[in-house]
Design a protein around this motif. Structure first.
Motif, PDB file in Angstrom:
ATOM      1  N   ASN A  92       0.678  -1.264   0.180  1.00  0.00           N
ATOM      2  CA  ASN A  92      -0.090   0.215   0.209  1.00  0.00           C
ATOM      3  C   ASN A  92       1.022   1.093   0.005  1.00  0.00           C
ATOM      4  O   ASN A  92       0.532   2.349   0.420  1.00  0.00           O
ATOM      5  CB  ASN A  92      -0.923  -0.008   1.272  1.00  0.00           C
ATOM      6  CG  ASN A  92      -1.695  -1.242   1.231  1.00  0.00           C
ATOM      7  OD1 ASN A  92      -2.400  -1.644   0.316  1.00  0.00           O
ATOM      8  ND2 ASN A  92      -2.187  -2.013   2.520  1.00  0.00           N
ATOM      9  N   GLY A  93       2.158   1.269  -0.817  1.00  0.00           N
ATOM     10  CA  GLY A  93       2.638   2.136  -0.723  1.00  0.00           C
ATOM     11  C   GLY A  93       2.216   3.575  -1.412  1.00  0.00           C
ATOM     12  O   GLY A  93       1.632   3.404  -2.269  1.00  0.00           O
ATOM     13  N   SER A  94       2.714   4.807  -0.747  1.00  0.00           N
ATOM     14  CA  SER A  94       1.932   6.116  -1.283  1.00  0.00           C
ATOM     15  C   SER A  94       2.594   6.549  -2.544  1.00  0.00           C
ATOM     16  O   SER A  94       1.951   7.372  -2.973  1.00  0.00           O
ATOM     17  CB  SER A  94       1.928   6.966  -0.076  1.00  0.00           C
ATOM     18  OG  SER A  94       3.243   7.403   0.273  1.00  0.00           O
ATOM     19  N   ARG A  95       3.714   6.093  -3.030  1.00  0.00           N
ATOM     20  CA  ARG A  95       4.481   6.491  -4.084  1.00  0.00           C
ATOM     21  C   ARG A  95       5.247   7.829  -3.817  1.00  0.00           C
ATOM     22  O   ARG A  95       6.043   8.346  -4.525  1.00  0.00           O
ATOM     23  CB  ARG A  95       3.689   6.579  -5.151  1.00  0.00           C
ATOM     24  CG  ARG A  95       2.949   5.049  -5.527  1.00  0.00           C
ATOM     25  CD  ARG A  95       2.462   4.740  -7.024  1.00  0.00           C
ATOM     26  NE  ARG A  95       2.165   3.423  -7.245  1.00  0.00           N
ATOM     27  CZ  ARG A  95       1.467   3.070  -8.274  1.00  0.00           C
ATOM     28  NH1 ARG A  95       1.371   3.806  -9.349  1.00  0.00           N
ATOM     29  NH2 ARG A  95       1.102   1.817  -8.560  1.00  0.00           N
ATOM     30  N   ASP A 191       7.005   2.470   1.593  1.00  0.00           N
ATOM     31  CA  ASP A 191       6.126   2.994   2.693  1.00  0.00           C
ATOM     32  C   ASP A 191       6.835   4.087   3.381  1.00  0.00           C
ATOM     33  O   ASP A 191       7.391   4.479   4.259  1.00  0.00           O
ATOM     34  CB  ASP A 191       6.101   1.854   3.881  1.00  0.00           C
ATOM     35  CG  ASP A 191       4.881   1.958   4.697  1.00  0.00           C
ATOM     36  OD1 ASP A 191       4.557   3.187   4.857  1.00  0.00           O
ATOM     37  OD2 ASP A 191       4.883   0.858   5.490  1.00  0.00           O
ATOM     38  N   TRP A 192       5.975   5.180   3.041  1.00  0.00           N
ATOM     39  CA  TRP A 192       6.442   6.532   3.597  1.00  0.00           C
ATOM     40  C   TRP A 192       5.958   6.715   4.934  1.00  0.00           C
ATOM     41  O   TRP A 192       6.593   7.620   5.640  1.00  0.00           O
ATOM     42  CB  TRP A 192       6.116   7.657   2.533  1.00  0.00           C
ATOM     43  CG  TRP A 192       6.710   7.876   1.279  1.00  0.00           C
ATOM     44  CD1 TRP A 192       6.391   7.249   0.079  1.00  0.00           C
ATOM     45  CD2 TRP A 192       8.087   8.085   1.305  1.00  0.00           C
ATOM     46  NE1 TRP A 192       7.473   7.367  -0.657  1.00  0.00           N
ATOM     47  CE2 TRP A 192       8.439   7.792  -0.103  1.00  0.00           C
ATOM     48  CE3 TRP A 192       9.124   8.688   2.218  1.00  0.00           C
ATOM     49  CZ2 TRP A 192       9.801   8.133  -0.687  1.00  0.00           C
ATOM     50  CZ3 TRP A 192      10.473   9.164   1.502  1.00  0.00           C
ATOM     51  CH2 TRP A 192      10.819   8.910   0.252  1.00  0.00           C
ATOM     52  N   ASP A 193       5.001   6.215   5.311  1.00  0.00           N
ATOM     53  CA  ASP A 193       4.498   6.409   6.854  1.00  0.00           C
ATOM     54  C   ASP A 193       5.736   5.601   7.795  1.00  0.00           C
ATOM     55  O   ASP A 193       5.930   6.173   8.834  1.00  0.00           O
ATOM     56  CB  ASP A 193       3.285   5.514   7.016  1.00  0.00           C
ATOM     57  CG  ASP A 193       2.078   6.103   6.330  1.00  0.00           C
ATOM     58  OD1 ASP A 193       2.123   7.286   6.190  1.00  0.00           O
ATOM     59  OD2 ASP A 193       1.089   5.368   6.146  1.00  0.00           O
ATOM     60  N   GLU A 194       6.375   4.589   7.354  1.00  0.00           N
ATOM     61  CA  GLU A 194       7.378   4.203   7.931  1.00  0.00           C
ATOM     62  C   GLU A 194       8.649   4.828   8.160  1.00  0.00           C
ATOM     63  O   GLU A 194       9.403   5.335   9.064  1.00  0.00           O
ATOM     64  CB  GLU A 194       7.664   2.570   7.453  1.00  0.00           C
ATOM     65  CG  GLU A 194       9.035   1.923   8.036  1.00  0.00           C
ATOM     66  CD  GLU A 194       9.028   1.744   9.487  1.00  0.00           C
ATOM     67  OE1 GLU A 194       9.913   1.461  10.234  1.00  0.00           O
ATOM     68  OE2 GLU A 194       7.768   1.434  10.138  1.00  0.00           O
ATOM     69  N   VAL A 195       9.007   5.720   6.951  1.00  0.00           N
ATOM     70  CA  VAL A 195      10.149   6.490   6.776  1.00  0.00           C
ATOM     71  C   VAL A 195       9.593   7.843   7.794  1.00  0.00           C
ATOM     72  O   VAL A 195      10.749   8.276   8.283  1.00  0.00           O
ATOM     73  CB  VAL A 195      10.224   7.050   5.145  1.00  0.00           C
ATOM     74  CG1 VAL A 195      11.482   7.928   5.272  1.00  0.00           C
ATOM     75  CG2 VAL A 195      10.321   5.674   4.461  1.00  0.00           C
TER      76      VAL A 195
END
Length: 204
Positions: A92-95, A191-195
């Motif tokens: 579900n990566g946000s790109r 996964d930009w939430d993780e970043v």
């Protein structure tokens, strides 16, 4: 207490078509597992080191007995790097980044597109096996670096926020020698939430 291999946080096929299921299974179950097993074997004669976290082992390599230092460097690094790698990807990566990391990327690199270009160029220039990283440095700035083999940015005082594995085993089954295609496709599963979570930890 022995170091352990955590299961993938998603199915082997979850990142297709960008990363294929066979690559994910071999990469996690064989390559990453080997780093964990080799690390535990090296530490068996040093029970005091078994109590150290993976980060403590990497940051304090000079305190590791010389006869196992190289093995610990390679395999603790491999375990740490891959653990971060799996968590940095998602079906579900946000790109595109959002939140604080998006703002920091804009300030540091001018735009997300500029950042991606510089990151991919660094990944392409990494000779042989290694990693390309977005890190947080001691000055509180973002910095793109590469490391050879399984070396971690932690060894040079950098906090890794995002890393891409450019060892051939990470992409060769699907992309063969086309590392650039792999680097380009990989942004679809970040996964930009993780970043952002790692960025917040680094700033604290």
């Amino acid at each position: 207490m022995a170091h352990t291999l955590a299961p993938l946080p998603y199915d082997y096929a979850a990142l297709e078509p960008y990363i294929d299921a066979q690559t994910m299974q071999l990469h996690h179950d064989k390559h990453h597992a080997a780093y964990v097993n080799n690390l535990n074997a090296a530490l068996e004669k040093y029970p005091d080191l078994m109590n150290k976290s993976i980060e403590e082992l990497i940051i304090n390599l000079e305190q590791i007995p010389s006869e196992i230092r190289t093995v610990v460097r390679n395999n603790a690094g491999g375990h740490f790097n891959h653990t971060l790698f799996w968590k940095s990807m998602s079906p579900n990566g946000s790109r595109t980044p959002t939140g604080a990391i998006a703002e920091a990327i804009e300030v540091t690199f001018g735009s997300f597109d500029n950042f991606k270009q510089q990151f991919n160029e660094a990944g392409m220039k990494q000779f042989g096996s290694g990693w390309v990283w977005l890190t947080f440095n001691r000055s509180g700035k973002l910095e793109i670096v590469t490391t050879p083999n399984q070396d971690s940015p932690l060894t040079t005082g950098l906090y890794p926020l995002l890393g891409n594995d450019v060892w051939e085993h990470a992409y060769y089954l699907k992309y063969q020698n086309r590392r650039k295609d792999y680097l380009d496709a990989w942004w679809n599963v970040v996964d930009w939430d993780e970043v952002n979570r790692r960025f917040e930890t680094a700033r604290q």
